[in-house]
Design an enzyme around this catalytic site. Structure first.
Site, short mmCIF file in Angstrom:
data_model
loop_
_atom_site.label_atom_id
_atom_site.label_comp_id
_atom_site.label_asym_id
_atom_site.label_seq_id
_atom_site.Cartn_x
_atom_site.Cartn_y
_atom_site.Cartn_z
N SER A 1 99.45 -32.83 -19.67
CA SER A 1 100.32 -32.47 -20.80
C SER A 1 101.38 -31.46 -20.37
O SER A 1 101.05 -30.31 -20.06
CB SER A 1 99.45 -31.89 -21.93
OG SER A 1 100.20 -31.05 -22.78
N GLY B 1 100.89 -27.25 -30.00
CA GLY B 1 102.17 -27.28 -29.30
C GLY B 1 102.59 -25.95 -28.70
O GLY B 1 102.35 -24.89 -29.27
N ASN B 2 103.24 -26.06 -27.57
CA ASN B 2 103.88 -24.90 -26.94
C ASN B 2 104.87 -24.24 -27.90
O ASN B 2 105.07 -23.03 -27.87
CB ASN B 2 104.59 -25.39 -25.68
CG ASN B 2 105.54 -24.36 -25.12
OD1 ASN B 2 105.12 -23.32 -24.63
ND2 ASN B 2 106.84 -24.64 -25.21
N ASP B 3 105.46 -25.06 -28.78
CA ASP B 3 106.48 -24.54 -29.69
C ASP B 3 105.88 -23.84 -30.91
O ASP B 3 106.63 -23.49 -31.84
CB ASP B 3 107.45 -25.64 -30.12
CG ASP B 3 106.74 -26.85 -30.71
OD1 ASP B 3 105.53 -26.75 -30.99
OD2 ASP B 3 107.39 -27.89 -30.88
#
Lengths: 195, 195
Positions: A12, A179-181
């Site tokens: 990922s 999520g990274n976001d």
């Protein structure tokens, strides 16, 4: 003391980006960080979700978005070939590393190899070399990987049972962030939980 | 002078969130803002993408994520019932409003009605009332909606042809940004383009 559980898979790319950020995030918030490798393919299968690569328009956009993030975070990013690749051996080896207290250095080394250095971490010899270069007993750890098959399934199921449908999946208690976001929301949750 | 093209659908909650932010963003960056209503369902159909509501785990998480964003942005958010709803009439009416220079006030009024006030904007009379309360000739504009069927298809196709697969879809020239959570990247692109 708040705890951040960080579920990640080596395949990922957004987990890779997040892996470069979670330690500083935990340090800033005084949180305990728990690294939890899991199999994103298993999560997709259980939830009916799928890779952005399965749709041409999403797949094209994915790399543009990743490049924007890599520039912002100032981290190296090189598209693996082939992609996607099987993270299974590396994930099981990660759990072998956890048993000897070496999960974090191994995880960083694998991410760097796969996402910055263009190395084929699906190859057992390459994977062992990556671990050995990180100061671990690479050959022994890769050899131990098959013993961790069930542990990986169990850890993946734990994330699924708690609502995860993608990666990275961060938990602050029962609060899920995908999520990274969403790491800025994770940071807010850790600050609130640590008060 | 850089231009931000903002493609949005009234049924898209992340487009609603972004609609509360794009004007300030354009003002900060000195960009020209172009509001472009489009049909997200048409985008999904053309690209093979689907609503997060189609997966139970994603659907559950969607509302949590939206509530986090609404708190951060300090905007009202109320889950429409039923959801999803058909935005078709409101989108065609939006194009009728554009023809008389009233696209922006109409769009804000519809978003507020659907996402903050719990009103059924699929009902022609409600939609007309919402427009009238915003100072427009609601009944005439809703009555004109059928004339904009083709224009909506064309505008949607333009976004698809340029790579959009979700909403909101922002373009800065040929650079595409998908999602309310990418407006900071949009802002960087506008600053770079305006130099």
């Amino acid at each position: 003391m708040a705890t951040l559980e960080f579920f990640y898979d080596f395949v990922s790319p957004y987990s890779y980006l997040a892996s470069t950020r979670v330690e500083a995030l935990a340090a800033r918030t005084g949180a305990t960080l728990r690294w939890r490798p899991f199999l994103l393919g298993g999560v997709f299968k259980a939830t009916g979700n799928s890779s952005p690569l399965d749709l041409p328009a999403k797949g094209r956009h994915l790399w543009l978005d990743l490049e924007r993030w890599a520039r912002r975070l100032n981290v190296p990013l090189r598209r693996p070939e082939p992609f996607p690749f099987s993270p299974m051996l590396a994930l099981r080896t990660a759990l072998a590393c956890e048993a000897v207290g070496k999960l974090v250095p191994f995880s960083h080394a694998v991410y760097r190899a796969a996402w910055a250095d263009g190395r084929d971490i699906t190859n057992p010899e390459v994977l062992a070399a990556v671990a050995t270069e990180a100061g671990l007993d690479g050959a022994a750890l890769v050899a131990a990987a098959p013993s961790y098959k069930e542990a990986l399934v169990k850890q993946t199921q734990d994330a699924i049972d708690r609502g995860a449908f993608g990666a990275p999946a961060c938990f602050v208690g029962d609060q899920l962030f995908i999520g990274n976001d969403r790491l800025d929301f994770v940071e807010e949750a850790l600050r609130a939980a640590g008060r």
